[in-house]
Enzyme design. Structure first.
Site, short mmCIF file in Angstrom:
data_model
loop_
_atom_site.label_atom_id
_atom_site.label_comp_id
_atom_site.label_asym_id
_atom_site.label_seq_id
_atom_site.Cartn_x
_atom_site.Cartn_y
_atom_site.Cartn_z
N LYS A 154 0.88 -1.18 0.00
CA LYS A 154 0.00 0.00 0.00
C LYS A 154 0.92 1.22 0.00
O LYS A 154 1.32 1.72 1.05
CB LYS A 154 -0.85 -0.06 1.26
CG LYS A 154 -2.27 0.44 1.09
CD LYS A 154 -3.12 0.08 2.28
CE LYS A 154 -4.19 1.10 2.53
NZ LYS A 154 -5.17 1.31 1.47
N1 PMP Z 1 -8.05 -2.51 -2.67
C1 PMP Z 1 -7.54 -1.29 -2.55
C2 PMP Z 1 -6.94 -0.65 -3.75
C3 PMP Z 1 -7.54 -0.62 -1.31
O1 PMP Z 1 -7.03 0.60 -1.18
C4 PMP Z 1 -8.14 -1.26 -0.20
C5 PMP Z 1 -8.18 -0.55 1.14
N2 PMP Z 1 -7.02 -0.79 1.88
C6 PMP Z 1 -8.67 -2.53 -0.36
C7 PMP Z 1 -8.61 -3.13 -1.62
C8 PMP Z 1 -9.26 -3.28 0.79
O2 PMP Z 1 -8.21 -3.70 1.62
P1 PMP Z 1 -8.40 -4.01 3.16
O3 PMP Z 1 -9.58 -4.86 3.28
O4 PMP Z 1 -7.19 -4.77 3.49
O5 PMP Z 1 -8.56 -2.73 3.85
#
Ligand code: PMP
Length: 303
Positions: A154
């Site tokens: 991320k």
């Molecule tokens: N895809 C993207 C591009 C995101 O930014 C997020 C948010 N973090 C998610 C999926 C969902 O991830 P998570 O469930 O781990 O928050």
């Protein structure tokens, strides 16, 4: 949205919200070299609790390692700092944002020697997507090719892709966008993973062109354990959307959001996800019970 709280945690110190500042010549401001997490906490019968904190911090450290950012704290220290900032923020329900970035004293793409900063803030945040079934549009922008960057991390720079999608679909009156991958298969939302339902089975894109990890894995586990529903990893073309009965987004911010429609090339495909006894709503109820600490079987996921 009121994002002001009494304190920000910065490099092991609590500083007043108004004193949190950084220089214009901060490396990450120029080149998108910061890594971040979005974590939710909820009021429970016994203090606010942070959902899946450990997993988020594991991902934060993974993202940092991709950019060779050396976090000068242990995972346990960052976990404790997250707990402390929630306790000091006087917010019962909201969002935690740990951020690690290349700071000052270095310009140019090669980031080494820039000072590394670690900052954590917590603020009050309600629903991320509308609290009703939403209208989604498949974006003209594709998800970045997984060989252009590490899709498991991320990293802020990559979010340029996601911001473009948000700008595009909001201008056209949609609630959220959906990205195809470089081969034209459905990948994910700009801040969410996606699931489809057919014949009481879940379908979701496989890992490779999506951000993996937390809510997606949680949903697959609880759908199986609480509702006996299996998940199949699937390559789904937009042309096949009509085959599915329901669709929903998942993510830390988006939680579980049933989708009303997906528009692709001006064609609108409707889903039954919004019906009262839909499987999407059942999964949403199971998830919300867990995050609010009402399901003791999963209390290990709450800090
Ligand atoms: N895809 C993207 C591009 C995101 O930014 C997020 C948010 N973090 C998610 C999926 C969902 O991830 P998570 O469930 O781990 O928050």
């Amino acid at each position: 949205m009121n994002i002001k709280t009494p304190y920000i945690w910065e490099n092991w110190k609590f500083i007043d919200w108004d004193d949190a500042k950084d220089h214009n010549l901060t490396h990450s401001l120029h080149y998108g070299t910061w890594v971040f997490e979005g974590i939710r906490f909820y009021p429970t019968s016994n203090w606010p609790k942070i959902f899946r904190l450990k997993e988020h911090i594991d991902r934060l450290f993974y993202s940092a390692s991709v950019l060779e950012l050396e976090i000068p704290f242990t995972k346990e220290e960052i976990i404790q700092a997250c707990i402390d900032i929630v306790a000091k923020s006087w917010v019962e329900m909201g969002y935690l944002r740990p951020l690690v970035y290349y700071g000052t004293w270095k310009m140019g793409l090669y980031p080494k020697w820039a000072k590394v900063n670690t900052v954590i803030s917590a603020w009050n945040w309600g629903k991320y997507l509308a609290d009703r079934p939403i209208d989604v549009k498949i974006s003209k922008y594709k998800r970045m090719h997984p060989e252009t960057a590490d899709m498991n991390a991320k990293v802020s720079g990559g979010y340029y892709n996601n911001v473009l999608v948000s700008l595009e679909v909001h201008k056209e009156g949609f609630d959220e966008g959906l990205l195809l991958d470089y081969e034209g298969y459905i990948a994910e939302g700009p801040g969410e993973n996606i699931f489809f339902i057919k014949d009481n089975k879940l379908f979701t894109p496989a890992l490779w062109t999506i951000l993996p990890w937390i809510t997606r894995a949680t949903i697959m586990q609880i759908a199986k354990e609480k509702l006996g529903i299996d998940t199949e990893k699937a390559k789904i073309l937009p042309e096949n959307l009509k085959d599915f009965d329901e669709a929903f987004f998942v993510g830390t911010a988006a939680e579980v959001t049933p989708i009303w429609s997906i528009t692709y090339n001006s064609e609108k495909i409707n889903f039954k996800s919004w019906e009262k006894d839909s499987t999407s709503n059942k999964i949403k109820d199971v998830y919300m019970n867990i995050v609010y600490g009402r399901d003791w079987e999963y209390s290990d996921w709450l800090s």
